[in-house]
Design an enzyme around this catalytic site. Structure first.
Site: not given
Lengths: 410, 410, 410, 410
Positions: C105, C175, C350-351
């Site tokens: 990434q 971002y 993810a989690r």
């Protein structure tokens, strides 16, 4: 822990905890009975447990018997003294006659103890003021802790003498051992405070002393918090390694996970209605005043659902291989089956059995039976006058003989 | 009470209450009709009940007929006088012609009575100011109570004379008997106040007088609260032993449990919308003013659900063997079936039958029929102008003859 | 996009993104690992990804590697420098050995960057004060933007050199590229501000530069917001044409849609509990202070549900033909199947993988497996000390070698 | 209205409204297009309806065409003048070419009209100040009403000349006829105010005039409120008899029931999100100011659910025998089937067709298709710039030719 690698047992099949075999996998969990008198067993207390034993559970649990005088939460609470033994033997004998096993819950109330009734201050990891008792708890010295650990061992030996089949050590609800686990309550800087290894030291020492005292003559159960229900309190992330240490220590035959803090958030365990009025009415002073002052904060309501501790308990179930007893919202066959499928070996019931002591027998006869317990929690404050479901028995479970010489079981 | 030890009856099969057999197990419960005039039956009131009888119910209930003048909640309310008898006979005869039975609801309004309409103060267990009527209710003397008990007996005898098939005694909603049951309203210190035995004395005396008056010539139903809907009010824990005493007294053939307080929390019974505006508009003064002042507090909304009293009523169902009539949110076949399966012998319907008087016939013909009642509760305030569902009949159920000589049924 | 015109693939079948074929259709999405040191890969970071690769995912994603020094959000973050290359090669090689692919990434933190750690101000579309860092972000000049676009190209080339299989360009979470997309943050009046065409210019230039840099040697994935979770922020209506432009530009092989703003509403992505205390505890100053000041506003809780981004992502799915990766609440086989049926080619987790790195393998073996992740989100603040599920690993994923010379992967 | 006495039609079978046969039972309901210009049809408006006709609906509805100048809610709104006819004919011809029918919605805005755009005050039952337009509406005289009734007749005749297949008369949303129905807005004391008979007089006169004007050459649809969504406003209890009168008058071929008030509670119709910001941004002054002042009160959110008007519409369905068109939350085959099963002959769709104009064709091809409409309601304010779903078309449905001579359809 996958669901595919084990055969799911029937909740009504026999189950084993250490050396003990139960006729089925249901357990009456401890609900303080309010029926003992001056530290001894009464006939009413025997009747209470016979009722549950006759109702079908595999084992009934005699709630909170204090290992030390200053650890009592009520002045009449059973204390492990020679005078208590004959009554306790009557109790276990009567329970056995109904085909059920009997478990003795032992522990030290720590900051939850009642300083007025005990005539001495409560003990806590650190000195602290308690709003509900309007008094200070004294910081336990290392000597106190050594003594209390031995008190647990002594209590365990006496439980064996009294013919109990299991000993359940109370490590939850911010009672003494649990208050040491709590990063919020435990502010010590010695070897009993700080990191989790230190905060868990007392609980592990107690369990080790109990195991050494009774070896595998009876089953040893630890009842421990997963979540104090308080921001900054003991939570799952610390409960997981703590249970793993207990497993590694070899001091425990089965785990019963619970939640909540008798000090800071009792309703976290008792999902359902929060009977503030009913509670304030029957509490002795100065607790009554405390309830009125901080009750709304302490008796917050939490929504009830079947098996409401399952999501948390799964986290422990996945971390240890010890047999586990699922507590919380067990009221029908469907949730019992779900518990078995999720890998729990036993289920524990409390309020639903106060409402209908024969619920287990009836569910076994007809799996569609629905509990009459409606989670009104008005049973909670009745422990001051003889614990009961107010929908099953409005009066009291204390008979006329309670408090008289004729009332003692022995 | 298990589901396995009895055959679940079909709601459309015959059912028995004491000496009475109904063609099916549905009952039009009492909804004050607002159609009587100067204490007597009007043609409109007959038409109202014929409509429901023709619509299929097993029995229709003539709402609230006062046993004493000072117990009326409305000046035009039926009063048990010889003048009322001919009209009542016309009514029962017309209902019977449709194949249905007729029940007479009798009672004393107590603190709910309308002092302005009655020309005398309301009676209550203790003197109290009522915000909605802006007046004081007088404390009932023991002589008052003796007289009122006998008034119930007299009313019951007249109901038999009027050829009613059942008598429903109103022990709910904080009307007189219910206000005595309430630990919140009843502050007496004599034998009618204090413990539940004392607070239940009036209700039991009334039921005994009624039974003695009519023996088993007609069915005797008690309509009683399970929950006043008020903190500190009468609740399930006291309702259970009270119903058990009634059962032991042998004075009741069936129980219909209800909730709420016409004084303190009327919407507790009427789940659904709270039509505050609609209510204030049609209420006579000084009630209108009272509604505006305290209405928001009194007309809180409670969520509607099918069979919304079932969870509470199950507690009574488990405690007594008397036949029971389930009330509250009965609008379709599924919930009727559920009631039967849970051990209730009858179901009672109110708002749904105002919306569609023929709903029972239609459900019998097609079990998928859904009620059009949407719980808007705008029927509630219509009892001042002729009770109706405003979606079924916007105008009034009072015809042009109402209030004229031609309007009387006899 | 209809469900009838394509064969729904099995999530455990091979899937293609541009030139890349994955062994199955599950991807470990980026969760900042907090394991790199001084811009380089550590052994701990390699172990982290090997754990996930061994656990069964088709591809693991190395989270946020900054393309420029001032774009770092953490001082230890991987920076695309020649010094970083050997470690990155070790990482990809180790991941490949487990049969999984590796994705890098890349991105520029823009206003989310940490000015204190970087020793220079953050860059933003317009000058603005950030409450969490208590500092001003500088407005990026056109020269800055030109340079940053080329930094992305350079990073992409190095990723190919490091043997990554895919490059995921971070266009989300406010971002840098995402802050330009936002009509709320971007107040510029030049060709990079104003209408969506202008606001999307930077994102498109970055993607074009990346495509030109690597051609189709590796797969190029764009991770982009659908909804900043802020009133007046970037939303679906603008995300749809932006993804269509990216598709038309031919610069993207697959889309992974996300939501939330690291500046303004981070919890919008992380449905579940908002661990405010846990967050404040571990944040470095001055962020800690900021969290305490505005945390309650920033860490609002959003309810968790399976596949919680699906409803939004369907809007994009219907608008483009690019392969898509569904992120958000993917924890079991049922929701994976649902994603495939709705036309998504991949799922990202993810989690749930932090809780159980082998979850994919276990679901493949037994489709009834339920994740142990309970959305407590206490993993979020662990990225400052070594990202982990606190229920799986209470300590740290930083081993003793972390921060020492021996700790570097190369 | 029972479900057992009729065969439930398939929504994709032909359906009849008066003399008109539709190819299926789906209708694009009116959504003000914002595409006409100076009272005339534009090519963009033709394209809009061709898009929907091609998408599969049985009939598309040209939204709100004003019968009188002072009844326009927008200065560019179609007005029934000879100049508008050629464009309208182009539109109907183009729709017919796609196999669909075309309906013209006619009405008078009354208090909802835009006084600034029209250059004259709005008309209302009684003089009143409108907060959103910051102006007074004038009380309509009886002469006004006579003229407006005839304006409806004239509009209807012109609709027939323009080759429309149906005329939908707007009696809802507190537009003129609806404002007369409202007991809250209509304070008149003449024959048009007071009781419902009087308040309904204008609506009935309009319908009679329309029927007399067109006989049965085209289908006549009445769109009427069931609930203004305002305490004290027009509600179901009055809607039921009003529809019964319309049925008895023989002036209506089908009913489409709606809810809400463009004056007092517009979101009551548009369940889902309330896009306050988006609305305020695009509204012309002085409405923009009004929205900012009272917007939060006017744009309350109501939860969305499939078929959200069904529960109310069932009340009308049970009261009349007229064919009915169910509107509100129709987005998939399941709810279409439910509508048919409940006795509705047609379904009308709005927002879902803005999102996907071909949704009907796709549902017909695949009954599992789910709509992409997510009820964000950002389509609402787009009617000022060319109505569209912002997720389907961010820009505008006004092409470059709109507003130029080349933009007119004729």
């Amino acid at each position: 822990m996958t669901t595919s690698d084990h055969v799911v047992p029937d909740v009504f099949s026999q189950g084993k905890i250490g050396p003990l075999t139960l006729r089925n996998r249901t357990i009456k969990s401890a609900t303080y009975e309010g029926l003992s008198h001056k530290g001894k067993v009464t006939r009413d207390l025997v009747d209470f447990h016979v009722r549950h034993a006759a109702g079908g559970v595999g084992m009934t649990t005699v709630a909170y018997c204090a290992v030390s005088g200053e650890g009592r939460t009520d002045r009449h609470q059973i204390l492990w003294t020679p005078e208590a033994l004959p009554g306790l033997r009557k109790l276990t004998s009567a329970v056995h006659a109904e085909g059920a096993a009997a478990s003795a819950q032992i522990g030290h109330g720590g900051p939850v103890a009642n300083p007025k009734g005990n005539g001495e201050p409560a003990l806590a990891p650190s000195r602290r003021f308690h709003k509900t008792t309007l008094s200070f708890a004294r910081e336990a010295t290392k000597d106190d802790l050594r003594r209390i650990v031995q008190d647990h061992a002594r209590a365990a030996r006496m439980a064996v003498e009294a013919d109990f089949d299991a000993i359940e050590v109370h490590l939850g609800h911010n009672y003494l051992a649990s208050s040491f686990l709590s990063p919020k309550i435990n502010r010590r800087t010695d070897t009993y405070g700080g990191g989790l290894q230190n905060r868990a030291r007392l609980a592990r020492e107690i369990m080790t002393a109990v195991r050494e005292a009774v070896d595998d003559r009876v089953a040893i159960i630890a009842k421990m918090n997963m979540d104090d229900g308080v921001p900054g309190g003991f939570w799952l992330d610390e409960a997981i390694p703590t249970t793993q240490w207990l497993e590694a220590d070899g001091t425990v035959d089965a785990l019963e996970m619970t939640v909540g803090s008798s000090l800071l958030n009792p309703m976290y365990l008792f999902k359902g209605d929060a009977p503030l009025n009913a509670f304030a009415e029957v509490m002795p002073q100065p607790i009554k005043l405390g309830v009125r002052l901080v009750g709304h904060k302490m008796l917050r309501e939490y929504p009830y659902q079947n098996g409401y501790l399952l999501e948390d308990a799964r986290q422990i179930r996945a971390a240890v291989n010890l047999p586990m007893i699922l507590l919380g919202g067990i009221t029908n066959k469907a949730i019992m089956d779900r518990a078995m499928a999720e890998g729990f070996e036993f289920v524990a019931m409390a309020r639903a059995l106060l409402r209908e002591p024969d619920l287990v027998n009836r569910i076994q006869a007809d799996s569609s039976v629905r509990s009459l317990c409606n989670h009104n929690n008005r049973c909670m404050p009745t422990n001051f006058t003889g614990t009961r479901c107010v929908l099953a028995d409005r009066g009291t479970t204390r008979s006329n003989t309670w408090g008289t010489q004729a009332g003692y079981a022995s």
